[in-house]
Design a protein around this motif. Structure first.
Motif, PDB file in Angstrom:
ATOM      1  N   ARG A  31     -45.107 -44.020 -46.196  1.00 50.91           N
ATOM      2  CA  ARG A  31     -43.857 -44.253 -46.934  1.00 50.91           C
ATOM      3  C   ARG A  31     -43.669 -43.269 -48.091  1.00 50.91           C
ATOM      4  NH1 ARG A  31     -44.344 -50.088 -48.552  1.00 50.91           N
ATOM      5  NH2 ARG A  31     -42.667 -49.543 -49.942  1.00 50.91           N
ATOM      6  N   ILE A  32     -44.630 -42.369 -48.262  1.00 51.63           N
ATOM      7  CA  ILE A  32     -44.535 -41.391 -49.352  1.00 51.63           C
ATOM      8  C   ILE A  32     -43.976 -40.084 -48.800  1.00 51.63           C
ATOM      9  CG2 ILE A  32     -45.869 -40.119 -51.094  1.00 51.63           C
ATOM     10  CD1 ILE A  32     -45.884 -43.181 -51.500  1.00 51.63           C
ATOM     11  N   GLN A  33     -42.900 -39.599 -49.416  1.00 49.33           N
ATOM     12  CA  GLN A  33     -42.335 -38.323 -48.974  1.00 49.33           C
ATOM     13  C   GLN A  33     -43.112 -37.166 -49.603  1.00 49.33           C
ATOM     14  OE1 GLN A  33     -37.918 -38.745 -49.716  1.00 49.33           O
ATOM     15  NE2 GLN A  33     -37.984 -37.999 -47.623  1.00 49.33           N
ATOM     16  N   SER A  34     -43.094 -36.039 -48.920  1.00 49.95           N
ATOM     17  CA  SER A  34     -43.747 -34.863 -49.509  1.00 49.95           C
ATOM     18  C   SER A  34     -42.749 -34.192 -50.469  1.00 49.95           C
ATOM     19  CB  SER A  34     -44.157 -33.873 -48.410  1.00 49.95           C
ATOM     20  OG  SER A  34     -43.001 -33.300 -47.831  1.00 49.95           O
ATOM     21  N   MET A  35     -43.281 -33.430 -51.420  1.00 49.29           N
ATOM     22  CA  MET A  35     -42.405 -32.713 -52.360  1.00 49.29           C
ATOM     23  C   MET A  35     -41.527 -31.712 -51.601  1.00 49.29           C
ATOM     24  SD  MET A  35     -44.745 -32.108 -55.698  1.00 49.29           S
ATOM     25  CE  MET A  35     -46.405 -32.235 -55.131  1.00 49.29           C
ATOM     26  N   GLU A  36     -42.073 -31.145 -50.521  1.00 50.79           N
ATOM     27  CA  GLU A  36     -41.317 -30.164 -49.728  1.00 50.79           C
ATOM     28  C   GLU A  36     -40.085 -30.822 -49.095  1.00 50.79           C
ATOM     29  OE1 GLU A  36     -44.568 -30.667 -49.567  1.00 50.79           O
ATOM     30  OE2 GLU A  36     -45.383 -28.772 -50.283  1.00 50.79           O
ATOM     31  N   GLU A  37     -40.292 -32.012 -48.493  1.00 49.70           N
ATOM     32  CA  GLU A  37     -39.163 -32.731 -47.857  1.00 49.70           C
ATOM     33  C   GLU A  37     -38.080 -33.043 -48.881  1.00 49.70           C
ATOM     34  OE1 GLU A  37     -39.973 -36.329 -45.029  1.00 49.70           O
ATOM     35  OE2 GLU A  37     -41.791 -35.935 -46.158  1.00 49.70           O
ATOM     36  N   VAL A  38     -38.519 -33.508 -50.048  1.00 55.24           N
ATOM     37  CA  VAL A  38     -37.551 -33.896 -51.084  1.00 55.24           C
ATOM     38  C   VAL A  38     -36.793 -32.655 -51.573  1.00 55.24           C
ATOM     39  CG1 VAL A  38     -37.313 -34.877 -53.402  1.00 55.24           C
ATOM     40  CG2 VAL A  38     -38.853 -35.938 -51.756  1.00 55.24           C
ATOM     41  N   ALA A  39     -37.528 -31.582 -51.805  1.00 55.22           N
ATOM     42  CA  ALA A  39     -36.873 -30.354 -52.281  1.00 55.22           C
ATOM     43  C   ALA A  39     -35.862 -29.847 -51.255  1.00 55.22           C
ATOM     44  CB  ALA A  39     -37.930 -29.279 -52.569  1.00 55.22           C
ATOM     45  N   THR A  40     -36.192 -29.947 -49.979  1.00 51.95           N
ATOM     46  CA  THR A  40     -35.262 -29.515 -48.928  1.00 51.95           C
ATOM     47  C   THR A  40     -33.975 -30.336 -48.998  1.00 51.95           C
ATOM     48  OG1 THR A  40     -37.115 -28.858 -47.547  1.00 51.95           O
ATOM     49  CG2 THR A  40     -35.021 -29.189 -46.410  1.00 51.95           C
ATOM     50  N   GLY A  41     -34.116 -31.640 -49.245  1.00 47.90           N
ATOM     51  CA  GLY A  41     -32.937 -32.507 -49.381  1.00 47.90           C
ATOM     52  C   GLY A  41     -32.099 -32.126 -50.592  1.00 47.90           C
ATOM     53  N   ILE A  42     -32.765 -31.752 -51.675  1.00 48.82           N
ATOM     54  CA  ILE A  42     -32.037 -31.363 -52.898  1.00 48.82           C
ATOM     55  C   ILE A  42     -31.273 -30.052 -52.662  1.00 48.82           C
ATOM     56  CG2 ILE A  42     -32.345 -30.582 -55.295  1.00 48.82           C
ATOM     57  CD1 ILE A  42     -34.755 -32.580 -55.440  1.00 48.82           C
ATOM     58  N   VAL A  43     -31.944 -29.090 -52.044  1.00 52.58           N
ATOM     59  CA  VAL A  43     -31.299 -27.792 -51.780  1.00 52.58           C
ATOM     60  C   VAL A  43     -30.095 -27.994 -50.857  1.00 52.58           C
ATOM     61  CG1 VAL A  43     -31.632 -25.544 -50.649  1.00 52.58           C
ATOM     62  CG2 VAL A  43     -33.397 -26.449 -52.187  1.00 52.58           C
ATOM     63  N   ARG A  44     -30.249 -28.861 -49.878  1.00 49.71           N
ATOM     64  CA  ARG A  44     -29.146 -29.134 -48.938  1.00 49.71           C
ATOM     65  C   ARG A  44     -27.971 -29.783 -49.689  1.00 49.71           C
ATOM     66  NH1 ARG A  44     -27.774 -33.040 -45.195  1.00 49.71           N
ATOM     67  NH2 ARG A  44     -26.649 -32.122 -43.440  1.00 49.71           N
ATOM     68  N   ALA A  45     -28.280 -30.728 -50.574  1.00 47.27           N
ATOM     69  CA  ALA A  45     -27.203 -31.395 -51.342  1.00 47.27           C
ATOM     70  C   ALA A  45     -26.445 -30.373 -52.181  1.00 47.27           C
ATOM     71  CB  ALA A  45     -27.806 -32.474 -52.231  1.00 47.27           C
ATOM     72  N   LEU A  46     -27.180 -29.408 -52.731  1.00 47.45           N
ATOM     73  CA  LEU A  46     -26.562 -28.371 -53.563  1.00 47.45           C
ATOM     74  C   LEU A  46     -25.680 -27.447 -52.716  1.00 47.45           C
ATOM     75  CD1 LEU A  46     -26.732 -26.859 -56.461  1.00 47.45           C
ATOM     76  CD2 LEU A  46     -28.432 -25.420 -55.329  1.00 47.45           C
ATOM     77  N   LEU A  47     -26.228 -26.966 -51.620  1.00 45.42           N
ATOM     78  CA  LEU A  47     -25.506 -25.973 -50.819  1.00 45.42           C
ATOM     79  C   LEU A  47     -24.350 -26.587 -50.023  1.00 45.42           C
ATOM     80  CD1 LEU A  47     -28.421 -23.695 -49.588  1.00 45.42           C
ATOM     81  CD2 LEU A  47     -27.102 -23.592 -51.703  1.00 45.42           C
ATOM     82  N   LYS A  48     -24.531 -27.821 -49.580  1.00 50.14           N
ATOM     83  CA  LYS A  48     -23.464 -28.492 -48.784  1.00 50.14           C
ATOM     84  C   LYS A  48     -22.540 -29.299 -49.691  1.00 50.14           C
ATOM     85  CE  LYS A  48     -25.282 -27.679 -44.552  1.00 50.14           C
ATOM     86  NZ  LYS A  48     -24.687 -26.721 -43.682  1.00 50.14           N
ATOM     87  N   ARG A  49     -22.761 -29.240 -50.980  1.00 45.85           N
ATOM     88  CA  ARG A  49     -21.926 -29.948 -51.966  1.00 45.85           C
ATOM     89  C   ARG A  49     -21.772 -31.426 -51.600  1.00 45.85           C
ATOM     90  NH1 ARG A  49     -19.469 -25.528 -55.021  1.00 45.85           N
ATOM     91  NH2 ARG A  49     -17.675 -26.680 -55.797  1.00 45.85           N
TER      92      ARG A  49
END
Ligand SMILES: NC(=O)c1ccc[n+]([C@@H]2O[C@H](COP(=O)([O-])OP(=O)(O)OC[C@H]3O[C@@H](n4cnc5c(N)ncnc54)[C@H](OP(=O)(O)O)[C@@H]3O)[C@@H](O)[C@H]2O)c1
Length: 269
Positions: free
Chosen positions: A211-229
């Motif tokens: 149930r613990i996400q990796s920092m890489e997975e979370v960062a990928t989600g953040i970058v996607r939120a930024l780029l896809k607005r």
């Protein structure tokens, strides 16, 4: 947003999720500004990231003060002349029931998590208007419903939703995007600290399990939120379920939390 000219500031990026987000943005070709209060830790991060890309600036400052926020934005503009994105990743946490927590702890959590987000955003907005850029707020699943032992943290993360929404409406006519990412329980760096009831820092135990996400997975989600607005991203299936329950049946969600209170206490040790 074009990677070749885009300048992205990631606050609180000397370690953890912020550092990983900076790393991924650099790999995509963005120019990145990293930040943190501890200059030695920030310098080590700068040296590490610089080996992958030279399009990097580090600004050591406390963004929870207007002066610190000014320093961060001014140095970015002096160096690169623009800001295309701001990832408000700064965040600290505390442990303890509100009855036992010193007022100082509440103040410190709000300083980093609320003022440390609002002040850099205010300073960056004129430049984000010019670039029609994006601001992303890093919140938490703890910002969906109040949780035991985490009330200052939950309250500070809930406040970010109001800022993200108000700014999205206010800045619509200038083309500035504002979004929020609700992060679930994530792996932490060995030196990650939280405040105890009296405001002393203590290390968090390492986290592992499915149930613990990796920092890489979370960062990928953040970058996607930024780029896809993206306006609102809720990480993990559990987070999506929690959010749905909060909207449809908040009493039931609270009952489940109460029933699992020992688990929360155990997990948040
Ligand atoms: N890890 C999780 O499980 C989890 C879950 C949900 C949400 N989140 C959120 O995700 C974000 C990152 O979490 P993390 O676990 O990666 O945190 P972390 O490892 O503790 O890193 C926090 C970063 O913020 C910096 N920082 C804190 N206060 C600052 C201030 N006032 N000014 C400038 N820099 C400051 C820290 O450096 P200095 O101490 O040197 O300033 C550090 O670089 C936070 O907003 C957190 O609330 C994390």
């Amino acid at each position: 947003m074009e990677p070749n000219k885009g300048v992205i500031i990631v606050t609180g990026s000397s370690r953890g999720i912020g550092k990983e987000t900076a790393r991924q943005l650099l790999a995509l070709g963005f120019t990145v500004v990293v930040n943190g209060r501890n200059p030695e830790r920030l310098q080590a991060t700068y040296m590490e990231l610089q080996s992958a890309s030279k399009k990097l600036l580090s600004v050591a400052c406390d963004v929870s003060t207007p002066e610190g926020a000014n320093t961060l934005i001014n140095l970015t503009i002096e160096t690169f002349g623009r800001v295309d994105g701001l990832v408000n990743n700064v965040g600290v946490s505390s442990r303890g029931m509100l009855a036992d927590v010193s007022p100082l702890v509440v103040k410190m959590v709000f300083e980093s998590n609320v003022y440390g987000v609002v002040f850099p955003t205010q300073r960056a907005l004129p430049y984000l208007r010019r670039s029609k850029g994006s601001v992303i707020f890093i919140s938490s699943l703890a910002g969906i419903h109040g949780l035991p032992g985490l009330s200052p943290y939950c309250a500070s993360k809930m406040a970010l939703r109001a800022f993200a929404e108000s700014i999205r409406i206010e800045e619509h006519k200038y083309g500035v995007h504002s979004g929020i990412v609700l992060v679930g329980k994530t792996a932490v760096e060995p030196d990650k600290e939280v405040y105890d009831e009296q405001g002393s820092k203590r290390h968090l135990a390492p986290r592992e399990g499915t149930r613990i996400q990796s920092m890489e997975e979370v960062a990928t989600g953040i970058v996607r939120a930024l780029l896809k607005r993206k306006d609102r991203v809720i990480m993990t299936r559990l987070g999506k379920l929690q959010s749905l329950m909060q909207r449809v049946t908040p009493k039931l969600l609270e009952k489940i939390i109460v029933r699992n209170i020992h688990r929360f206490e155990e997990e948040n040790k």
